[in-house]
Design a protein around this motif. Structure first.
Motif, PDB file in Angstrom:
ATOM      1  N   VAL A   1       0.664   9.217  -0.626  1.00  0.00           N
ATOM      2  CA  VAL A   1       0.099   7.956  -0.296  1.00  0.00           C
ATOM      3  C   VAL A   1       1.106   6.680  -0.357  1.00  0.00           C
ATOM      4  O   VAL A   1       1.227   5.729   0.680  1.00  0.00           O
ATOM      5  CB  VAL A   1      -1.098   7.787  -0.888  1.00  0.00           C
ATOM      6  N   PRO A   2       1.782   6.549  -1.709  1.00  0.00           N
ATOM      7  CA  PRO A   2       2.664   5.376  -1.663  1.00  0.00           C
ATOM      8  C   PRO A   2       3.937   5.449  -0.670  1.00  0.00           C
ATOM      9  O   PRO A   2       4.220   4.196  -0.252  1.00  0.00           O
ATOM     10  CB  PRO A   2       3.270   5.707  -2.999  1.00  0.00           C
ATOM     11  N   GLU A   3       4.223   6.666  -0.129  1.00  0.00           N
ATOM     12  CA  GLU A   3       5.058   6.622   0.868  1.00  0.00           C
ATOM     13  C   GLU A   3       4.750   6.208   2.161  1.00  0.00           C
ATOM     14  O   GLU A   3       5.418   5.698   3.046  1.00  0.00           O
ATOM     15  CB  GLU A   3       5.895   8.311   1.018  1.00  0.00           C
ATOM     16  N   LEU A   4       3.550   6.727   2.605  1.00  0.00           N
ATOM     17  CA  LEU A   4       2.773   6.255   3.727  1.00  0.00           C
ATOM     18  C   LEU A   4       2.646   4.812   3.774  1.00  0.00           C
ATOM     19  O   LEU A   4       2.823   4.191   4.799  1.00  0.00           O
ATOM     20  CB  LEU A   4       1.433   7.112   3.795  1.00  0.00           C
ATOM     21  N   GLN A   5       2.256   4.230   2.607  1.00  0.00           N
ATOM     22  CA  GLN A   5       1.906   2.782   2.516  1.00  0.00           C
ATOM     23  C   GLN A   5       3.388   2.224   2.720  1.00  0.00           C
ATOM     24  O   GLN A   5       3.434   0.951   3.373  1.00  0.00           O
ATOM     25  CB  GLN A   5       1.365   2.658   1.014  1.00  0.00           C
ATOM     26  N   LYS A   6       4.509   2.616   1.955  1.00  0.00           N
ATOM     27  CA  LYS A   6       5.805   1.851   2.178  1.00  0.00           C
ATOM     28  C   LYS A   6       6.171   1.790   3.684  1.00  0.00           C
ATOM     29  O   LYS A   6       6.832   0.890   4.105  1.00  0.00           O
ATOM     30  CB  LYS A   6       6.785   2.960   1.383  1.00  0.00           C
ATOM     31  N   ARG A   7       5.804   2.931   4.465  1.00  0.00           N
ATOM     32  CA  ARG A   7       5.969   2.916   5.744  1.00  0.00           C
ATOM     33  C   ARG A   7       5.117   2.055   6.758  1.00  0.00           C
ATOM     34  O   ARG A   7       5.303   1.906   8.013  1.00  0.00           O
ATOM     35  CB  ARG A   7       6.111   4.475   6.498  1.00  0.00           C
ATOM     36  N   GLY A   8       4.108   1.447   6.302  1.00  0.00           N
ATOM     37  CA  GLY A   8       3.192   0.648   6.933  1.00  0.00           C
ATOM     38  C   GLY A   8       2.438   1.563   7.764  1.00  0.00           C
ATOM     39  O   GLY A   8       1.796   0.999   8.967  1.00  0.00           O
ATOM     40  N   ILE A   9       2.210   2.667   7.690  1.00  0.00           N
ATOM     41  CA  ILE A   9       1.201   3.434   8.423  1.00  0.00           C
ATOM     42  C   ILE A   9       0.132   4.141   7.871  1.00  0.00           C
ATOM     43  O   ILE A   9      -0.531   4.923   8.221  1.00  0.00           O
ATOM     44  CB  ILE A   9       2.083   4.735   9.116  1.00  0.00           C
ATOM     45  N   TYR A  10      -0.373   3.516   6.685  1.00  0.00           N
ATOM     46  CA  TYR A  10      -1.369   3.751   5.709  1.00  0.00           C
ATOM     47  C   TYR A  10      -1.849   2.520   5.089  1.00  0.00           C
ATOM     48  O   TYR A  10      -0.972   1.675   4.552  1.00  0.00           O
ATOM     49  CB  TYR A  10      -1.057   4.754   4.780  1.00  0.00           C
ATOM     50  N   TRP A  11      -3.136   2.389   5.075  1.00  0.00           N
ATOM     51  CA  TRP A  11      -3.707   1.029   4.657  1.00  0.00           C
ATOM     52  C   TRP A  11      -3.449   0.776   3.219  1.00  0.00           C
ATOM     53  O   TRP A  11      -3.469   1.928   2.639  1.00  0.00           O
ATOM     54  CB  TRP A  11      -5.141   0.793   4.946  1.00  0.00           C
ATOM     55  N   ASN A  12      -3.360  -0.288   2.637  1.00  0.00           N
ATOM     56  CA  ASN A  12      -3.260  -0.573   1.066  1.00  0.00           C
ATOM     57  C   ASN A  12      -4.564  -0.745   0.706  1.00  0.00           C
ATOM     58  O   ASN A  12      -4.765  -0.634  -0.608  1.00  0.00           O
ATOM     59  CB  ASN A  12      -2.407  -2.049   0.912  1.00  0.00           C
ATOM     60  N   ASP A  13      -5.754  -0.828   1.405  1.00  0.00           N
ATOM     61  CA  ASP A  13      -7.078  -0.910   1.148  1.00  0.00           C
ATOM     62  C   ASP A  13      -7.845  -0.514   2.102  1.00  0.00           C
ATOM     63  O   ASP A  13      -7.575  -0.560   3.164  1.00  0.00           O
ATOM     64  CB  ASP A  13      -7.699  -2.300   0.337  1.00  0.00           C
ATOM     65  N   TYR A  14      -9.101  -0.255   1.989  1.00  0.00           N
ATOM     66  CA  TYR A  14     -10.126  -0.026   2.923  1.00  0.00           C
ATOM     67  C   TYR A  14     -10.191  -1.068   3.987  1.00  0.00           C
ATOM     68  O   TYR A  14     -10.234  -2.336   3.479  1.00  0.00           O
ATOM     69  CB  TYR A  14     -11.564   0.541   2.588  1.00  0.00           C
ATOM     70  N   ASP A  15     -10.430  -1.216   5.157  1.00  0.00           N
ATOM     71  CA  ASP A  15     -10.336  -2.070   5.998  1.00  0.00           C
ATOM     72  C   ASP A  15     -11.651  -2.999   5.548  1.00  0.00           C
ATOM     73  O   ASP A  15     -11.709  -4.296   5.551  1.00  0.00           O
ATOM     74  CB  ASP A  15     -10.682  -1.910   7.525  1.00  0.00           C
ATOM     75  N   VAL A  16     -12.932  -2.205   5.204  1.00  0.00           N
ATOM     76  CA  VAL A  16     -13.872  -2.954   4.779  1.00  0.00           C
ATOM     77  C   VAL A  16     -14.370  -2.489   3.389  1.00  0.00           C
ATOM     78  O   VAL A  16     -15.257  -1.452   3.395  1.00  0.00           O
ATOM     79  CB  VAL A  16     -15.118  -2.883   5.678  1.00  0.00           C
ATOM     80  N   PRO A  17     -13.940  -2.924   2.303  1.00  0.00           N
ATOM     81  CA  PRO A  17     -14.198  -2.398   0.980  1.00  0.00           C
ATOM     82  C   PRO A  17     -15.634  -2.223   0.673  1.00  0.00           C
ATOM     83  O   PRO A  17     -16.280  -3.374   0.911  1.00  0.00           O
ATOM     84  CB  PRO A  17     -13.594  -3.252   0.003  1.00  0.00           C
ATOM     85  N   GLY A  18     -16.281  -1.391   0.362  1.00  0.00           N
ATOM     86  CA  GLY A  18     -17.659  -1.165   0.181  1.00  0.00           C
ATOM     87  C   GLY A  18     -18.485  -1.246   1.354  1.00  0.00           C
ATOM     88  O   GLY A  18     -19.823  -1.130   1.398  1.00  0.00           O
ATOM     89  N   GLY A  19     -17.855  -1.007   2.405  1.00  0.00           N
ATOM     90  CA  GLY A  19     -18.645  -0.827   3.786  1.00  0.00           C
ATOM     91  C   GLY A  19     -18.982   0.500   4.417  1.00  0.00           C
ATOM     92  O   GLY A  19     -18.711   1.409   3.467  1.00  0.00           O
ATOM     93  N   THR A  20     -19.574   0.662   5.427  1.00  0.00           N
ATOM     94  CA  THR A  20     -19.966   1.858   5.804  1.00  0.00           C
ATOM     95  C   THR A  20     -18.657   2.772   6.369  1.00  0.00           C
ATOM     96  O   THR A  20     -17.614   1.957   6.674  1.00  0.00           O
ATOM     97  CB  THR A  20     -20.834   1.644   7.016  1.00  0.00           C
ATOM     98  N   PHE A  21     -18.873   4.021   6.490  1.00  0.00           N
ATOM     99  CA  PHE A  21     -17.799   4.850   7.250  1.00  0.00           C
ATOM    100  C   PHE A  21     -17.386   4.127   8.550  1.00  0.00           C
ATOM    101  O   PHE A  21     -16.369   4.329   8.784  1.00  0.00           O
ATOM    102  CB  PHE A  21     -18.357   6.180   7.068  1.00  0.00           C
TER     103      PHE A  21
END
Length: 499
Positions: A404-424
């Motif tokens: 996950v940290p490697e995917l985040q570093k490349r900008g192809i994985y979110w750093n947090d959920y788009d809607v934290p605490g939101g619905t699926f």
């Protein structure tokens, strides 16, 4: 998916009958901002190999499945944003009961639930549930299509969005004028009743599907919001995805609103050498007989008839073509391997370490390269990957702490959920409820289904009052079951969404 790994001293799979096993997994997944935990499920078990379940029971492989519904509620209780996808079958679960199950789970999870829609194909399941045999393949999908109309009516048509009033002065909890019975009379189902549960956060759970046949793809293009794939190569996945999106577009849907998650079984190390050591360690514990039992269960072919260490002779075998096509797919997933000399042991080991799915072995950077290639438009154009573990919790820890940290570093994985605490659905598609271009939008209150062509000349008020008969006249002719059903997915997987 990885047979035999529970024998490792550090593996905790022997505790899969405890709540802590699942709540710890849920907390680890949310730490890694994983989109969802996916539970495959089926009834009975695989009893083709040697004519019994002995091989699977002895190996402790894909047996003793707990019911995932209560587990999903417990996992949601210890997390805020992680979603849970649970498999249930249209073949054996009454649609009224299923609608209540998912409405309940959607309430309890705050809308963080999905339904993986399956049509059961195992004879052992049919027998366990009181049937002599399975329903033929295409008819199972015809039944499932009508089934979806029923649950859409219950979830979307039965209660108005503002039916829950809770007016303390007037003493009104639910406004009776905004709750109605659905009336469905079809070929397979007759239902007259209100959904037993008031509207949940998503109303309809996020809809997943995994069928890969022509009929299954058409079903997914109509109903699914996300699809799990069991494809071994980029080119195969790209073709399946493009085909399904084209069908969805023909049906009036935005093809990009249909999300695809191919399965992958990575071996991840801090270095390539460490990853190779992990693979060699897993190979030491891989159970080839259990892998063959799994293969036999998927295909209906008893692999116990072939000597374990001799090349498999398909001469005169009734399903030679079906077996060879699987061998070709397996060979395609093993670059540089000879696809012509398959022994049962080689097949069993392959099945015990990932099966048809890609199994990259490398550092986090190398595995991230694979994720990036599969998600690119030039690769497979998928929306994420469905990660299956080899060992628990080691495989999941490697994903969260290394990949996950490697995917985040490349900008192809979110750093947090788009809607934290939101619905699926908010975190998957950006909307809480079903999109307007989804077929089920035809059932949103006060509508009761799509307007039929022959009804176009009727007055609007007449059409609105008529229950849908969308699928009653469109059943395909029953055909024999496919020789090689779409492979089932392992009991627990993590859906990794990439940007």
């Amino acid at each position: 998916m990885a047979a035999g790994q529970w024998r490792k001293p550090e593996d905790i799979s022997r505790t899969k009958d405890t709540l802590k096993y699942y709540t710890d997994l849920a907390k680890l997944a949310e730490k890694g901002k994983v989109s969802a935990i996916f539970f495959a499920d089926w009834y009975a078990g695989f009893e083709i190999y040697g004519g019994s379940m002995d091989a699977m029971l002895q190996a402790g492989h894909q047996v003793a499945h707990l019911d995932p519904l209560p587990i999903a509620a417990a996992m949601a209780a210890v997390t805020e944003s992680l979603s849970i996808a649970v498999t249930m079958s249209t073949s054996y679960v009454n649609p009224y009961v299923l609608a209540r199950h998912y409405s309940t789970l959607d309430h309890l999870t705050g809308g963080r639930v999905a339904w993986n829609i399956v049509t059961s194909w195992a004879k052992s399941a049919a027998n366990a549930l009181g049937y002599e045999d399975v329903v033929p393949h295409d008819e199972r999908y015809a039944l499932a299509d009508e089934y979806m109309d029923v649950v859409y009516k219950l979830w979307e048509s039965s209660w108005a969005p503002d039916s829950a009033v809770w007016d303390m002065e007037k003493g009104i909890a639910y406004d009776p004028s905004k709750v109605k019975k659905i009336e469905h009379k079809g070929k397979y189902f007759n239902v007259s009743g209100r959904n037993q549960v008031h509207p949940s956060p998503q109303r309809t759970p996020v809809l997943f599907q995994a069928g890969a046949s022509k009929t299954g793809t058409a079903f997914a293009a109509k109903h699914a919001e996300a699809v799990f794939l069991n494809t071994s190569t980029l080119s195969q996945a790209k073709q399946v995805i493009a085909n399904a999106r084209a069908i969805a577009k023909e049906g009036g849907r935005d093809p990009k609103s249909l999300k695809f998650f191919p399965c992958i079984v990575p071996f991840i190390g801090k270095t390539e050498e460490e990853a190779k050591e992990k693979y060699a360690y897993a190979l030491k514990y891989a159970d080839p007989v259990a892998g063959l039992g799994q293969f036999s269960g998927y295909t209906g072919i008893d692999m116990a008839q072939f000597p374990l260490d001799e090349p498999i002779n398909l001469t005169g075998h009734a399903q030679a073509g079906a077996i060879q096509s699987v061998f070709n797919a397996l060979a395609a997933s093993e670059e540089g391997q000879d696809g012509s000399k398959w022994t049962p042991r080689r097949l069993g080991i392959k099945m015990a370490l990932g099966g048809l799915h890609p199994t990259p072995v490398g550092s986090a950077e190398q595995v991230a390269d694979v994720f990036e290639e599969w998600s690119s438009e030039l690769g497979a154009d998928c929306d994420g990957l469905n990660v299956s573990s080899v060992t628990n919790p080691g495989s999941w820890t490697d994903v969260v702490e290394l990949l996950v940290p490697e995917l985040q570093k490349r900008g192809i994985y979110w750093n947090d959920y788009d809607v934290p605490g939101g619905t699926f659905r908010e975190n998957l598609l950006g909307t809480k409820h079903l999109r307007d271009d989804h077929y089920a939008s035809n059932f949103k209150w006060p509508k009761e289904g799509p307007v039929q062509k022959e009804e176009a000349s009727k007055q609007p008020e007449e059409v609105a009052a008529m229950p849908t008969q969308a699928t009653e006249g469109s059943h395909a002719e029953p055909v024999k079951s496919e020789p090689v059903p779409a492979m089932a997915l392992p009991p627990v997987q993590a859906a990794i969404k990439v940007q």
